[in-house]
Scaffold this motif. Structure first.
Motif, mmCIF file in Angstrom:
data_model
loop_
_atom_site.group_PDB
_atom_site.id
_atom_site.type_symbol
_atom_site.label_atom_id
_atom_site.label_comp_id
_atom_site.label_asym_id
_atom_site.label_seq_id
_atom_site.Cartn_x
_atom_site.Cartn_y
_atom_site.Cartn_z
ATOM 1 N N THR A 1 -48.443 -42.396 89.849
ATOM 2 C CA THR A 1 -49.547 -42.101 90.769
ATOM 3 C C THR A 1 -49.099 -42.151 92.223
ATOM 4 O O THR A 1 -48.344 -43.035 92.623
ATOM 5 N N GLY B 1 -54.436 -38.569 91.284
ATOM 6 C CA GLY B 1 -53.779 -39.006 90.050
ATOM 7 C C GLY B 1 -54.426 -38.376 88.819
ATOM 8 O O GLY B 1 -53.787 -38.223 87.784
ATOM 9 N N SER B 2 -55.694 -37.995 88.942
ATOM 10 C CA SER B 2 -56.398 -37.386 87.814
ATOM 11 C C SER B 2 -55.799 -36.031 87.453
ATOM 12 O O SER B 2 -55.967 -35.566 86.334
ATOM 13 N N PHE C 1 -44.000 -48.163 85.486
ATOM 14 C CA PHE C 1 -44.178 -46.722 85.306
ATOM 15 C C PHE C 1 -44.743 -46.195 86.621
ATOM 16 O O PHE C 1 -45.826 -46.606 87.049
ATOM 17 N N PHE D 1 -49.610 -48.048 93.065
ATOM 18 C CA PHE D 1 -50.158 -48.561 91.808
ATOM 19 C C PHE D 1 -49.138 -48.504 90.669
ATOM 20 O O PHE D 1 -49.505 -48.297 89.517
HETATM 21 C C1 LIG Z 1 -55.397 -51.486 87.689
HETATM 22 C C2 LIG Z 1 -54.671 -50.180 87.792
HETATM 23 C C3 LIG Z 1 -53.374 -50.070 87.283
HETATM 24 C C4 LIG Z 1 -52.675 -48.868 87.407
HETATM 25 N N1 LIG Z 1 -51.374 -48.804 86.951
HETATM 26 C C5 LIG Z 1 -50.658 -47.666 87.151
HETATM 27 C C6 LIG Z 1 -49.259 -47.617 86.803
HETATM 28 O O1 LIG Z 1 -48.687 -48.576 86.264
HETATM 29 N N2 LIG Z 1 -48.573 -46.482 87.085
HETATM 30 C C7 LIG Z 1 -49.155 -45.404 87.678
HETATM 31 O O2 LIG Z 1 -48.462 -44.413 87.898
HETATM 32 N N3 LIG Z 1 -50.478 -45.425 88.024
HETATM 33 C C8 LIG Z 1 -51.238 -46.531 87.791
HETATM 34 N N4 LIG Z 1 -52.560 -46.582 88.172
HETATM 35 C C9 LIG Z 1 -53.172 -45.423 88.819
HETATM 36 C C10 LIG Z 1 -54.139 -44.673 87.914
HETATM 37 O O3 LIG Z 1 -53.426 -44.018 86.901
HETATM 38 C C11 LIG Z 1 -54.935 -43.722 88.813
HETATM 39 O O4 LIG Z 1 -55.762 -44.524 89.635
HETATM 40 C C12 LIG Z 1 -55.799 -42.747 88.031
HETATM 41 O O5 LIG Z 1 -54.995 -41.794 87.372
HETATM 42 C C13 LIG Z 1 -56.773 -41.997 88.957
HETATM 43 O O6 LIG Z 1 -56.057 -41.372 89.994
HETATM 44 P P1 LIG Z 1 -56.501 -41.620 91.528
HETATM 45 O O7 LIG Z 1 -56.626 -43.070 91.754
HETATM 46 O O8 LIG Z 1 -55.573 -40.848 92.396
HETATM 47 O O9 LIG Z 1 -57.953 -41.028 91.643
HETATM 48 P P2 LIG Z 1 -58.371 -39.500 91.901
HETATM 49 O O10 LIG Z 1 -57.616 -38.596 90.987
HETATM 50 O O11 LIG Z 1 -58.313 -39.236 93.358
HETATM 51 O O12 LIG Z 1 -59.866 -39.530 91.404
HETATM 52 C C14 LIG Z 1 -60.865 -40.236 92.140
HETATM 53 C C15 LIG Z 1 -62.195 -40.031 91.479
HETATM 54 O O13 LIG Z 1 -62.500 -38.653 91.493
HETATM 55 C C16 LIG Z 1 -63.370 -38.347 90.432
HETATM 56 N N5 LIG Z 1 -62.817 -37.221 89.671
HETATM 57 C C17 LIG Z 1 -61.512 -36.897 89.441
HETATM 58 N N6 LIG Z 1 -61.422 -35.811 88.655
HETATM 59 C C18 LIG Z 1 -62.693 -35.439 88.372
HETATM 60 C C19 LIG Z 1 -63.274 -34.388 87.595
HETATM 61 N N7 LIG Z 1 -62.491 -33.523 86.949
HETATM 62 N N8 LIG Z 1 -64.616 -34.338 87.519
HETATM 63 C C20 LIG Z 1 -65.401 -35.224 88.162
HETATM 64 N N9 LIG Z 1 -64.919 -36.232 88.905
HETATM 65 C C21 LIG Z 1 -63.581 -36.339 88.998
HETATM 66 C C22 LIG Z 1 -63.442 -39.598 89.538
HETATM 67 O O14 LIG Z 1 -64.643 -40.294 89.819
HETATM 68 C C23 LIG Z 1 -62.254 -40.417 90.002
HETATM 69 O O15 LIG Z 1 -62.449 -41.821 89.822
HETATM 70 C C24 LIG Z 1 -53.297 -47.755 88.032
HETATM 71 C C25 LIG Z 1 -54.594 -47.871 88.521
HETATM 72 C C26 LIG Z 1 -55.282 -49.056 88.405
HETATM 73 C C27 LIG Z 1 -56.678 -49.147 88.975
#
Ligand SMILES: Cc1cc2nc3c(=O)[nH]c(=O)nc-3n(C[C@H](O)[C@H](O)[C@H](O)COP(=O)(O)OP(=O)(O)OC[C@H]3O[C@@H](n4cnc5c(N)ncnc54)[C@H](O)[C@@H]3O)c2cc1C
Length: 431
Positions: A134, A140-141, A131, A165
């Motif tokens: 991200t 990704g959030s 899938f 990821f």
């Molecule tokens: C082991 C693993 C497997 C994964 N597998 C998949 C997969 O199969 N497919 C896929 O598409 N993705 C996958 N992912 C990605 C995962 O979905 C994203 O890491 C996740 O959605 C967070 O997005 P980001 O890493 O871009 O962090 P960001 O969105 O950049 O966020 C970073 C940090 O910002 C802070 N933050 C964000 N929003 C807020 C808020 N509103 N208020 C306060 N703090 C906030 C939080 O502390 C957060 O940890 C995987 C990740 C991991 C670690």
């Protein structure tokens, strides 16, 4: 009045059977997984998968018409609590992520042709999937920020973007890619899901990202997290999964039950760590007594037991709600358990590791691997902060702002004095 915490005896028998199989047949595989390699692992679990199929427990998350059991989320949750005790048990039961979630969305939104081509072989274990949503450049959030684009060109979609990821991307036969198909639509209707065969020209899988789980880069590892460039990737128009702009809606269907299963699997891991914590507490002697006599250790045991019990009841309640009232009614409950469950897992594993001292930190015990696994749980499927924010927002909808707090005692006293004026007058006259 239906308020029942019991499991029906027939299903309890199935759970007992699963527990026994996982403990006696799957746990031993953990210690030789690297020696077995990918092919050896598949061979080792094949007879176990047959036993699961004979027992009618294969791919139980799917509806009966697709060979699943049509179990509701409560039953699936109880099952995942057992499967979660070993990273290899879900594969034995045909519901390893991300294939299980992908099979659910193919079952939900796939055309008959897509089911024929992707879903049935996926269920049979002949294909693997990933899938791919991200992106490194966008948060990704907040998936409304996605940049990967799919543009219609005649009867094809042309995809360009950068993802990372994408779990199992480097071993997958096909990827479900989330791409913006209409940048001018409302934020949650901009993206669509598109099925992309992994060998399509322009799918450029550059690496499996080294992580806490696997610090050394090793391309093509099952469970690896791929970084992928989609460069002018052309797929036919009918590769669209569901309708145009329905990407987020379909993703929600995948995520709700998936989070319940995650939380129950985390409880399986927590329980295993907790058992190790208790065993060590009774065995290790220091400063005149075994560790179980120290109050700090007793607090760890009691706090862990309470946290696990709370997380378990909350998760089963969310599952019950989903079964009885539907996914949207269970939304807040699911966000609650996602961050709460991930933190319970983290706390229990951390204490279990701590009580073992250097042994806990070593690879002679599975605790250091559990610790790394637990850390990731606070990120994937929504970081803690995002779920907390969602819970708080939904709760706050039930409240309104007041210039004077509604519990302000002088104000309430004034109102009460007016209300009970007669009585107060009579009482003071008697004085
Ligand atoms: C082991 C693993 C497997 C994964 N597998 C998949 C997969 O199969 N497919 C896929 O598409 N993705 C996958 N992912 C990605 C995962 O979905 C994203 O890491 C996740 O959605 C967070 O997005 P980001 O890493 O871009 O962090 P960001 O969105 O950049 O966020 C970073 C940090 O910002 C802070 N933050 C964000 N929003 C807020 C808020 N509103 N208020 C306060 N703090 C906030 C939080 O502390 C957060 O940890 C995987 C990740 C991991 C670690």
């Amino acid at each position: 009045m239906a308020w029942d915490f019991s499991t029906d005896p027939e299903f309890q028998e199935q759970l007992d059977w699963m527990r026994e199989l996982v403990r006696t047949e799957v746990w031993p595989i953990e210690t030789v997984f690297d020696e077995l390699g990918e092919d050896g692992f598949r061979r080792a679990i094949k007879p176990l998968q047959e036993r699961v199929k004979e027992r009618g427990l294969w791919a139980a998350h799917l509806p009966p018409e697709l060979g699943g059991q049509g179990f509701g989320q409560v039953k699936l949750g109880l099952m995942h609590e057992i499967l979660g005790t070993s990273p290899y048990a879900p594969a034995v039961f045909g519901n390893a992520a991300p294939d299980s979630g992908n099979s659910e969305i193919l079952a939900l939104a796939g055309t008959p042709d897509q089911k024929e081509r992707y879903l049935y072989p996926l269920l049979a274990g002949d294909l693997r999937s990933a899938f791919s949503m991200t992106e490194p450049e966008t948060a990704g959030s907040d998936p409304t920020l996605l940049r990967t684009r799919a543009v219609k060109d005649g009867d094809e979609w042309v995809i360009n973007g950068h993802k990372w990821f994408s779990t199992n991307g480097s071993v997958a036969d096909f990827l479900i890619v989330m791409a913006v198909t209409d940048p001018d639509a409302r934020p949650h209707q901009r993206a669509s899901m598109i099925i992309v065969d992994a060998d399509t020209p322009g799918v450029n899988i550059v690496r499996d990202i080294p992580t806490m789980e696997h610090p050394a880069e090793h391309f093509g590892r099952y469970g690896g997290h791929a970084e992928i460039y989609y460069e002018d990737v052309r797929v036919p128009a009918d590769a669209l999964l569901g309708g145009e702009g329905e990407g987020f809606m379909i993703a929600q269907h995948r995520l709700g039950p998936g989070r319940i299963h995650h939380c129950m699997r985390w409880l399986g891991v927590s329980r295993r760590a907790f058992d190790m914590l208790c065993e060590r507490a009774l065995s290790r002697y220091a400063f005149g007594s075994v560790l179980s006599d120290k109050q700090t250790v007793q607090n760890w045991i009691a706090d862990s037991a309470a946290q696990m019990q709370a997380a378990r009841l909350m998760t089963l309640h969310a599952a019950w709600r989903m079964d009885n009232e539907g996914a949207s009614a269970a939304r807040t409950d699911i966000s609650l358990i996602k961050f709460f469950g991930a933190n319970v897992l983290f706390d229990v594993v951390d204490r279990a590791l701590q009580i073992h001292g250097a042994l806990g930190y070593s690879t002679d015990l599975p605790l250091e691997a559990m610790y790394r696994y637990a850390r990731a749980a606070r990120l994937y499927d929504g970081a803690d902060e995002v779920h907390r924010q969602s819970v708080a927002r939904q709760i706050l909808r039930g409240y309104e702002a007041h210039d004077v707090p509604s519990e302000h005692v002088p104000t309430r006293r004034e109102e009460a004095r007016a209300r009970f004026a007669d009585v107060l007058e009579a009482v003071s006259a008697n004085d």
